[in-house]
Design a protein around this motif. Structure first.
Motif, PDB file in Angstrom:
ATOM      1  N   ILE A 166      21.393 -45.895 -11.697  1.00  0.00           N
ATOM      2  CA  ILE A 166      21.927 -45.126 -11.669  1.00  0.00           C
ATOM      3  C   ILE A 166      23.292 -45.144 -10.812  1.00  0.00           C
ATOM      4  O   ILE A 166      24.620 -44.609 -10.817  1.00  0.00           O
ATOM      5  CB  ILE A 166      21.337 -43.450 -11.616  1.00  0.00           C
ATOM      6  CG1 ILE A 166      20.510 -43.469 -13.287  1.00  0.00           C
ATOM      7  CG2 ILE A 166      22.106 -42.340 -12.079  1.00  0.00           C
ATOM      8  CD1 ILE A 166      21.414 -43.785 -14.306  1.00  0.00           C
ATOM      9  N   ASP A 167      22.835 -44.815  -9.455  1.00  0.00           N
ATOM     10  CA  ASP A 167      23.165 -44.971  -8.555  1.00  0.00           C
ATOM     11  C   ASP A 167      24.186 -46.100  -8.671  1.00  0.00           C
ATOM     12  O   ASP A 167      25.861 -46.338  -8.424  1.00  0.00           O
ATOM     13  CB  ASP A 167      22.974 -45.892  -7.230  1.00  0.00           C
ATOM     14  CG  ASP A 167      21.787 -44.534  -6.460  1.00  0.00           C
ATOM     15  OD1 ASP A 167      22.230 -43.150  -6.768  1.00  0.00           O
ATOM     16  OD2 ASP A 167      21.011 -44.993  -5.890  1.00  0.00           O
ATOM     17  N   TRP A 168      24.354 -47.201  -8.903  1.00  0.00           N
ATOM     18  CA  TRP A 168      24.793 -48.744  -9.296  1.00  0.00           C
ATOM     19  C   TRP A 168      25.928 -48.102 -10.040  1.00  0.00           C
ATOM     20  O   TRP A 168      26.604 -48.332 -10.137  1.00  0.00           O
ATOM     21  CB  TRP A 168      24.442 -49.941  -9.669  1.00  0.00           C
ATOM     22  CG  TRP A 168      23.595 -51.149  -8.214  1.00  0.00           C
ATOM     23  CD1 TRP A 168      23.639 -50.712  -7.217  1.00  0.00           C
ATOM     24  CD2 TRP A 168      23.800 -51.761  -7.965  1.00  0.00           C
ATOM     25  NE1 TRP A 168      23.030 -51.341  -6.119  1.00  0.00           N
ATOM     26  CE2 TRP A 168      23.673 -52.499  -7.210  1.00  0.00           C
ATOM     27  CE3 TRP A 168      23.808 -53.379  -8.956  1.00  0.00           C
ATOM     28  CZ2 TRP A 168      23.156 -54.107  -6.774  1.00  0.00           C
ATOM     29  CZ3 TRP A 168      23.513 -54.910  -8.882  1.00  0.00           C
ATOM     30  CH2 TRP A 168      23.321 -54.876  -7.622  1.00  0.00           C
ATOM     31  N   ASN A 169      25.473 -47.854 -11.811  1.00  0.00           N
ATOM     32  CA  ASN A 169      25.892 -47.801 -12.556  1.00  0.00           C
ATOM     33  C   ASN A 169      26.088 -46.098 -13.332  1.00  0.00           C
ATOM     34  O   ASN A 169      25.417 -46.465 -14.491  1.00  0.00           O
ATOM     35  CB  ASN A 169      25.272 -48.781 -13.455  1.00  0.00           C
ATOM     36  CG  ASN A 169      26.247 -49.112 -15.030  1.00  0.00           C
ATOM     37  OD1 ASN A 169      27.825 -48.586 -14.751  1.00  0.00           O
ATOM     38  ND2 ASN A 169      26.384 -50.187 -15.761  1.00  0.00           N
ATOM     39  N   PRO A 170      26.243 -45.269 -13.027  1.00  0.00           N
ATOM     40  CA  PRO A 170      26.168 -43.739 -13.864  1.00  0.00           C
ATOM     41  C   PRO A 170      27.362 -44.300 -14.782  1.00  0.00           C
ATOM     42  O   PRO A 170      27.638 -44.846 -15.454  1.00  0.00           O
ATOM     43  CB  PRO A 170      27.018 -43.383 -12.580  1.00  0.00           C
ATOM     44  CG  PRO A 170      28.236 -44.211 -12.069  1.00  0.00           C
ATOM     45  CD  PRO A 170      27.417 -45.307 -11.993  1.00  0.00           C
ATOM     46  N   ILE A 171      26.609 -42.829 -16.491  1.00  0.00           N
ATOM     47  CA  ILE A 171      27.433 -42.933 -17.500  1.00  0.00           C
ATOM     48  C   ILE A 171      28.737 -42.482 -17.320  1.00  0.00           C
ATOM     49  O   ILE A 171      28.810 -41.287 -16.249  1.00  0.00           O
ATOM     50  CB  ILE A 171      26.334 -42.111 -17.839  1.00  0.00           C
ATOM     51  CG1 ILE A 171      25.043 -42.188 -18.184  1.00  0.00           C
ATOM     52  CG2 ILE A 171      27.099 -41.853 -19.638  1.00  0.00           C
ATOM     53  CD1 ILE A 171      25.294 -43.432 -19.045  1.00  0.00           C
ATOM     54  N   SER A 172      29.813 -42.793 -17.624  1.00  0.00           N
ATOM     55  CA  SER A 172      31.045 -42.279 -17.657  1.00  0.00           C
ATOM     56  C   SER A 172      31.110 -41.892 -18.603  1.00  0.00           C
ATOM     57  O   SER A 172      32.839 -40.518 -18.873  1.00  0.00           O
ATOM     58  CB  SER A 172      31.771 -44.022 -17.182  1.00  0.00           C
ATOM     59  OG  SER A 172      32.321 -44.234 -18.260  1.00  0.00           O
TER      60      SER A 172
END
Length: 511
Positions: free
Chosen positions: A448-454
């Motif tokens: 989640i830190d690396w790749n949050p929902i956009s």
């Protein structure tokens, strides 16, 4: 600059990425390749491509970021593939690819008769289909005895890379669970009696979980790749599962929807769910199980239409959008390479129904996009009928770059799709696995830190009646055309039709 390197070997290309400690992408590299189709139903690849492209990608990435300090390497690849090698690790033949290769129909029927479908599903979790690795091994033993006589080791793309990088002979549990029926899904180990019976003298790879370290880069591999000797390499797994990791869709209740050359779905839970229509597998991580499915064509179908029409993708997408929902009365079955789940029918074929002289290429392209969406719905409804608790859907893969395709899938299925900021795919997930495996205590990153929902794609509820009706016709069209397309498939092979599939698609009311 501390970073991890991830490489994924896919069906149509190999992709690599260097990722910083915060999840930011520092560099990417890609190498395109083709599969070989020497006969109808056969899909193969020379394993030399896997290593050669890894070496080229690693060198390109490191040259592009001169101050990169690679602290871990992640590997991933399409699968389940069957690559058999001799005692010197020389492949005895090209690798046989996953469920798109349908050559082992006779072995599936024979092994099912010998072992019994109930016992196969009890031990391995799934019935035997074109996705299963065991019948592909049996095919080599029966059809290519000279190659079989030399075979001593079993690899898939990720484990082949791990072997070349570290010297370790390992396979992850998730991949092993797709070498059905040779893996015991509840015992999380190789099933001795059936391994002995069908795999013969092949040495059993040690089993690890995907994120566990397989070994360290050897001096020889370092000289070839430029990766420092001693760098840890994770075991890795099949690309669809690594893609799920890349977007955080590997927790209980998650469904990962991968848009690529083929379409893949992975639902994660704690319980071992068994259904003849889908694939039951071990998860990427200890304590998880998956119910998985896949369409044999998705991006491959749109690429075929692009080549056939001579138009580029922006043109086709604009024309498909103008065509509108329902494609002006066209309905396509996307079974142009047979179909995997839920119909499990290697002799299924593509059907275009409703064509008139008034239809345009935009209508046809729209119908193809809707066909893949109807296939996704078919899989989701089958999973839910089997007991899967799907709470969250995350989209990933190259197809997420096209908003129209994702919107059609949401409209057809009625599902909200979450789209993460980074959808580069399995190579990113492999880099994340390497980062978590090599992080110091208290510094383990989260996806989640690396790749949050956009972004979230919501269905247009006004289209539900149209697509409910179209889905019902989709199911009936397959059932009504099956006998004819089986005869056509047999003519294409120059052989008698295969036995009808053991499963039939669920009716819409069963969902």
């Amino acid at each position: 600059m501390r970073c991890t390197l991830g490489v994924d070997i896919g069906t149509s290309s190999s992709k690599g990425v260097l990722v910083g400690a915060d999840g930011g992408i520092l560099a990417t590299a890609t190498r395109a390749h083709d599969v070989e189709r020497p006969r109808t139903g056969w899909v193969e690849m020379d394993a030399a491509i896997w290593w050669d492209e890894f070496v080229a990608i690693a060198r390109e990435l490191l040259a592009g970021v001169p101050d990169a300090e690679v602290v871990g390497v992640g590997v991933s690849g399409m699968g389940p593939c069957i690559l058999l090698a001799d005692e010197r690790d020389e492949p005895v033949r090209p690798a046989i690819l996953y469920g798109v290769d349908t050559r082992s129909t006779a072995q599936i029927e024979r092994m099912t008769a010998e072992l019994g479908v109930d016992e196969i599903t009890r031990i391995g979790g799934s019935t035997l289909t074109s996705q299963a690795g065991g019948p592909k091994i049996a095919w080599i033993a029966e059809e290519e005895p000279e190659a079989w006589e030399r075979a001593r080791r079993l690899y898939m793309p990720a484990s082949w890379l791990a072997r070349r990088l570290t010297g370790a002979y390992v396979l992850d549990h998730q991949s092993a669970s797709q070498v059905s029926p040779l893996y015991d899904i509840e015992g999380e180990c190789w099933h001795d009696p059936w391994w002995t019976r069908y795999a013969g003298e092949i040495e059993r790879p040690r089993l690890h979980w995907a994120g566990e370290i397989a070994g360290e880069v050897t001096a020889e591999a370092s000289a070839l790749t430029g990766i420092p000797a001693g760098t840890p390499v994770v075991t890795g797994t099949i690309d669809a599962w690594t893609e799920a990791v890349s977007v955080g869709a590997h927790e209980v209740g998650d469904l990962m929807l991968m848009y690529g050359t083929t379409m893949f779905l992975v639902a994660t839970g704690e319980e071992t769910l068994r259904t003849p229509s889908m694939w039951t597998t071990a998860g990427a991580f200890a304590g998880t199980r998956n119910l998985a499915g896949g369409l044999s064509t998705s991006g491959a179908l749109t690429a075929w239409l692009k080549g056939l029409t001579g138009a580029d993708y922006p043109e086709l997408l604009a024309e498909a959008a103008a065509s509108g929902a329902g494609a002006n009365g066209l309905l396509v079955l996307p079974y142009f390479a047979g179909e995997r789940t839920p119909i499990q029918d290697p002799d299924a074929r593509g059907v275009i129904a409703g064509l008139t002289l008034a239809h345009t290429r935009g209508d046809l392209y729209r119908a193809a996009l809707e066909a893949t969406a109807l296939g996704v719905r078919h899989n989701v409804e089958t999973m839910r009928a089997a007991g899967a608790d799907i709470r969250r859907i995350v989209a990933v893969g190259g197809g997420t770059q096209g908003r129209l395709w994702m919107q059609i899938v949401s409209d057809v299925t009625g599902l909200v799709q979450e789209v993460p900021a980074t959808t580069i795919g399995a190579s990113y997930g492999a880099a994340f696995l390497a980062a978590t495996a090599t992080a110091a205590p208290g510094e383990v990153p989260t996806i989640i830190d690396w790749n949050p929902i956009s972004e979230r794609i919501s269905p247009d509820e006004g289209l539900r009646p149209l697509y409910d009706s179209l889905f019902e016709r989709y199911v009936r069209l397959y059932e009504g055309s099956r006998s004819v397309v089986h005869e056509l498939a047999a003519a294409q092979r120059g052989a008698a039709p295969t036995t009808a599939p053991t499963t039939t698609p669920i009716a819409p009311e069963a969902s």
